[in-house]
Scaffold this motif. Structure first.
Motif, PDB file in Angstrom:
ATOM      1  N   MET A   1       0.833  -1.180   0.000  1.00  0.00           N
ATOM      2  CA  MET A   1       0.000   0.000   0.000  1.00  0.00           C
ATOM      3  C   MET A   1       0.876   1.241   0.000  1.00  0.00           C
ATOM      4  SD  MET A   1      -3.207  -0.156   2.538  1.00  0.00           S
ATOM      5  CE  MET A   1      -2.934  -1.831   2.994  1.00  0.00           C
ATOM      6  N   ASN A   2       0.580   2.145  -0.871  1.00  0.00           N
ATOM      7  CA  ASN A   2       1.378   3.355  -0.878  1.00  0.00           C
ATOM      8  C   ASN A   2       0.558   4.544  -0.376  1.00  0.00           C
ATOM      9  OD1 ASN A   2      -0.266   4.032  -3.029  1.00  0.00           O
ATOM     10  ND2 ASN A   2       1.247   3.468  -4.550  1.00  0.00           N
ATOM     11  N   ASP A   3       1.217   5.652  -0.231  1.00  0.00           N
ATOM     12  CA  ASP A   3       0.567   6.845   0.322  1.00  0.00           C
ATOM     13  C   ASP A   3      -0.512   7.392  -0.604  1.00  0.00           C
ATOM     14  OD1 ASP A   3       2.078   6.733   2.588  1.00  0.00           O
ATOM     15  OD2 ASP A   3       3.645   8.057   1.809  1.00  0.00           O
ATOM     16  N   LYS A   4      -0.280   7.286  -1.909  1.00  0.00           N
ATOM     17  CA  LYS A   4      -1.270   7.772  -2.871  1.00  0.00           C
ATOM     18  C   LYS A   4      -2.592   7.016  -2.716  1.00  0.00           C
ATOM     19  CE  LYS A   4      -1.575   6.324  -7.075  1.00  0.00           C
ATOM     20  NZ  LYS A   4      -1.498   5.939  -8.457  1.00  0.00           N
ATOM     21  N   THR A   5      -2.503   5.713  -2.583  1.00  0.00           N
ATOM     22  CA  THR A   5      -3.704   4.884  -2.418  1.00  0.00           C
ATOM     23  C   THR A   5      -4.425   5.231  -1.128  1.00  0.00           C
ATOM     24  OG1 THR A   5      -2.640   3.104  -3.628  1.00  0.00           O
ATOM     25  CG2 THR A   5      -4.557   2.530  -2.319  1.00  0.00           C
ATOM     26  N   ASN A   6      -3.670   5.379  -0.043  1.00  0.00           N
ATOM     27  CA  ASN A   6      -4.287   5.737   1.231  1.00  0.00           C
ATOM     28  C   ASN A   6      -4.974   7.096   1.164  1.00  0.00           C
ATOM     29  OD1 ASN A   6      -3.573   3.385   2.524  1.00  0.00           O
ATOM     30  ND2 ASN A   6      -1.614   4.195   3.215  1.00  0.00           N
ATOM     31  N   MET A   7      -4.345   8.049   0.500  1.00  0.00           N
ATOM     32  CA  MET A   7      -4.918   9.387   0.377  1.00  0.00           C
ATOM     33  C   MET A   7      -6.202   9.365  -0.454  1.00  0.00           C
ATOM     34  SD  MET A   7      -4.639  12.431   1.309  1.00  0.00           S
ATOM     35  CE  MET A   7      -3.141  13.332   1.445  1.00  0.00           C
ATOM     36  N   LEU A   8      -6.189   8.645  -1.547  1.00  0.00           N
ATOM     37  CA  LEU A   8      -7.388   8.530  -2.371  1.00  0.00           C
ATOM     38  C   LEU A   8      -8.512   7.831  -1.624  1.00  0.00           C
ATOM     39  CD1 LEU A   8      -5.886   7.580  -5.835  1.00  0.00           C
ATOM     40  CD2 LEU A   8      -7.195   9.618  -5.325  1.00  0.00           C
ATOM     41  N   LEU A   9      -8.173   6.782  -0.911  1.00  0.00           N
ATOM     42  CA  LEU A   9      -9.185   6.047  -0.162  1.00  0.00           C
ATOM     43  C   LEU A   9      -9.782   6.894   0.956  1.00  0.00           C
ATOM     44  CD1 LEU A   9     -10.315   3.280  -0.610  1.00  0.00           C
ATOM     45  CD2 LEU A   9      -8.803   2.417   1.148  1.00  0.00           C
ATOM     46  N   MET A  10      -8.955   7.666   1.629  1.00  0.00           N
ATOM     47  CA  MET A  10      -9.467   8.560   2.671  1.00  0.00           C
ATOM     48  C   MET A  10     -10.363   9.639   2.079  1.00  0.00           C
ATOM     49  SD  MET A  10      -6.300   8.963   5.408  1.00  0.00           S
ATOM     50  CE  MET A  10      -6.122  10.642   4.960  1.00  0.00           C
ATOM     51  N   SER A  11     -10.003  10.130   0.920  1.00  0.00           N
ATOM     52  CA  SER A  11     -10.776  11.200   0.293  1.00  0.00           C
ATOM     53  C   SER A  11     -12.135  10.726  -0.204  1.00  0.00           C
ATOM     54  CB  SER A  11     -10.008  11.786  -0.892  1.00  0.00           C
ATOM     55  OG  SER A  11      -8.794  12.334  -0.473  1.00  0.00           O
ATOM     56  N   PHE A  12     -12.187   9.513  -0.720  1.00  0.00           N
ATOM     57  CA  PHE A  12     -13.394   9.063  -1.395  1.00  0.00           C
ATOM     58  C   PHE A  12     -14.181   7.964  -0.670  1.00  0.00           C
ATOM     59  CE2 PHE A  12     -10.783  10.644  -4.978  1.00  0.00           C
ATOM     60  CZ  PHE A  12     -11.650  11.642  -5.410  1.00  0.00           C
ATOM     61  N   SER A  13     -13.735   7.512   0.482  1.00  0.00           N
ATOM     62  CA  SER A  13     -14.392   6.377   1.120  1.00  0.00           C
ATOM     63  C   SER A  13     -15.817   6.662   1.561  1.00  0.00           C
ATOM     64  CB  SER A  13     -13.565   5.869   2.303  1.00  0.00           C
ATOM     65  OG  SER A  13     -13.509   6.849   3.317  1.00  0.00           O
ATOM     66  N   LYS A  14     -16.148   7.897   1.875  1.00  0.00           N
ATOM     67  CA  LYS A  14     -17.514   8.193   2.318  1.00  0.00           C
ATOM     68  C   LYS A  14     -18.528   8.137   1.175  1.00  0.00           C
ATOM     69  CE  LYS A  14     -17.924  13.182   1.905  1.00  0.00           C
ATOM     70  NZ  LYS A  14     -18.291  14.392   2.602  1.00  0.00           N
ATOM     71  N   TYR A  15     -18.041   8.099  -0.052  1.00  0.00           N
ATOM     72  CA  TYR A  15     -18.926   8.098  -1.210  1.00  0.00           C
ATOM     73  C   TYR A  15     -19.297   6.695  -1.688  1.00  0.00           C
ATOM     74  CZ  TYR A  15     -17.603  12.997  -1.586  1.00  0.00           C
ATOM     75  OH  TYR A  15     -17.389  14.322  -1.328  1.00  0.00           O
ATOM     76  N   PHE A  16     -18.652   5.657  -1.157  1.00  0.00           N
ATOM     77  CA  PHE A  16     -18.835   4.307  -1.670  1.00  0.00           C
ATOM     78  C   PHE A  16     -19.326   3.356  -0.579  1.00  0.00           C
ATOM     79  CE2 PHE A  16     -15.254   6.058  -4.226  1.00  0.00           C
ATOM     80  CZ  PHE A  16     -15.945   6.167  -5.415  1.00  0.00           C
ATOM     81  N   PRO A  17     -19.996   2.262  -0.969  1.00  0.00           N
ATOM     82  CA  PRO A  17     -20.408   1.252   0.018  1.00  0.00           C
ATOM     83  C   PRO A  17     -19.183   0.601   0.664  1.00  0.00           C
ATOM     84  CG  PRO A  17     -21.494   0.884  -2.096  1.00  0.00           C
ATOM     85  CD  PRO A  17     -20.471   1.943  -2.312  1.00  0.00           C
ATOM     86  N   GLU A  18     -19.298   0.289   1.933  1.00  0.00           N
ATOM     87  CA  GLU A  18     -18.170  -0.290   2.667  1.00  0.00           C
ATOM     88  C   GLU A  18     -17.742  -1.640   2.105  1.00  0.00           C
ATOM     89  OE1 GLU A  18     -18.722  -0.377   6.888  1.00  0.00           O
ATOM     90  OE2 GLU A  18     -19.616   1.618   6.875  1.00  0.00           O
ATOM     91  N   GLU A  19     -18.702  -2.421   1.614  1.00  0.00           N
ATOM     92  CA  GLU A  19     -18.354  -3.744   1.096  1.00  0.00           C
ATOM     93  C   GLU A  19     -17.561  -3.677  -0.206  1.00  0.00           C
ATOM     94  OE1 GLU A  19     -22.600  -2.766  -0.095  1.00  0.00           O
ATOM     95  OE2 GLU A  19     -21.532  -2.814   1.800  1.00  0.00           O
ATOM     96  N   CYS A  20     -17.495  -2.520  -0.833  1.00  0.00           N
ATOM     97  CA  CYS A  20     -16.772  -2.365  -2.097  1.00  0.00           C
ATOM     98  C   CYS A  20     -15.405  -1.708  -1.921  1.00  0.00           C
ATOM     99  CB  CYS A  20     -17.604  -1.528  -3.065  1.00  0.00           C
ATOM    100  SG  CYS A  20     -19.196  -2.246  -3.463  1.00  0.00           S
ATOM    101  N   LEU A  21     -15.044  -1.340  -0.703  1.00  0.00           N
ATOM    102  CA  LEU A  21     -13.812  -0.590  -0.486  1.00  0.00           C
ATOM    103  C   LEU A  21     -12.554  -1.392  -0.829  1.00  0.00           C
ATOM    104  CD1 LEU A  21     -14.543   1.481   2.722  1.00  0.00           C
ATOM    105  CD2 LEU A  21     -14.487   2.245   0.352  1.00  0.00           C
ATOM    106  N   MET A  22     -12.562  -2.694  -0.622  1.00  0.00           N
ATOM    107  CA  MET A  22     -11.383  -3.492  -0.959  1.00  0.00           C
ATOM    108  C   MET A  22     -11.151  -3.519  -2.467  1.00  0.00           C
ATOM    109  SD  MET A  22      -9.905  -4.225   1.769  1.00  0.00           S
ATOM    110  CE  MET A  22      -8.661  -5.308   1.134  1.00  0.00           C
ATOM    111  N   MET A  23     -12.231  -3.643  -3.224  1.00  0.00           N
ATOM    112  CA  MET A  23     -12.096  -3.630  -4.676  1.00  0.00           C
ATOM    113  C   MET A  23     -11.646  -2.247  -5.155  1.00  0.00           C
ATOM    114  SD  MET A  23     -14.655  -4.841  -7.697  1.00  0.00           S
ATOM    115  CE  MET A  23     -15.875  -3.593  -7.524  1.00  0.00           C
ATOM    116  N   ILE A  24     -12.161  -1.204  -4.529  1.00  0.00           N
ATOM    117  CA  ILE A  24     -11.758   0.153  -4.889  1.00  0.00           C
ATOM    118  C   ILE A  24     -10.282   0.362  -4.567  1.00  0.00           C
ATOM    119  CG2 ILE A  24     -12.100   2.573  -4.298  1.00  0.00           C
ATOM    120  CD1 ILE A  24     -15.087   1.893  -4.001  1.00  0.00           C
ATOM    121  N   ARG A  25      -9.839  -0.170  -3.428  1.00  0.00           N
ATOM    122  CA  ARG A  25      -8.422  -0.074  -3.068  1.00  0.00           C
ATOM    123  C   ARG A  25      -7.540  -0.716  -4.140  1.00  0.00           C
ATOM    124  NH1 ARG A  25      -5.414   0.582   1.509  1.00  0.00           N
ATOM    125  NH2 ARG A  25      -7.256   0.619   2.839  1.00  0.00           N
ATOM    126  N   GLU A  26      -7.928  -1.883  -4.615  1.00  0.00           N
ATOM    127  CA  GLU A  26      -7.163  -2.557  -5.666  1.00  0.00           C
ATOM    128  C   GLU A  26      -7.130  -1.725  -6.948  1.00  0.00           C
ATOM    129  OE1 GLU A  26      -8.902  -6.400  -6.138  1.00  0.00           O
ATOM    130  OE2 GLU A  26      -8.392  -7.011  -4.091  1.00  0.00           O
TER     131      GLU A  26
END
Length: 110
Positions: A1-26
């Motif tokens: 996991m890199n910092d870019k991925t963590n930053m994107l996930l923090m920015s956009f996680s409230k917009y997506f269903p929780e069960e889809c966050l792992m796929m979004i991370r990939e």
């Protein structure tokens, strides 16, 4: 996991269903830099705004128009929120529906 991925996930996680966050991370990890910058230009609908619209103007279908469900918004408008029943149901379901619509938009972007 890199910092870019963590930053994107923090920015956009409230917009997506929780069960889809792992796929979004990939998807974020495999995304090239040009798509990453374009992702910031996408406008995702805020689930909290949809909930507020549902509470304030639920029987008029404004919440459904906001998320892009024009047909359902029109049906909700013409039936006065399904005589109030549909409006009550949307109080509990509208945030999940917004997140699903955002996820669909994200997948079409990818």
């Amino acid at each position: 996991m890199n910092d870019k991925t963590n930053m994107l996930l923090m920015s956009f996680s409230k917009y997506f269903p929780e069960e889809c966050l792992m796929m979004i991370r990939e998807k974020f990890e495999n995304m090239d830099e040009s798509k990453t910058s374009m992702l910031y230009t996408l406008s995702f609908k805020d689930p909290m705004t949809a909930l507020i619209l549902s509470i304030v103007a639920g029987p008029l279908g404004i919440d459904r128009f906001y998320i892009g469900d024009t047909g359902l918004g029109l049906a909700k408008l013409l039936t006065c929120g399904g005589c109030g029943i549909w409006t009550l149901v949307d109080y509990f379901l509208i945030m999940k529906r917004v997140k699903e619509k955002n996820f669909e938009r994200f997948l079409t972007f990818m």
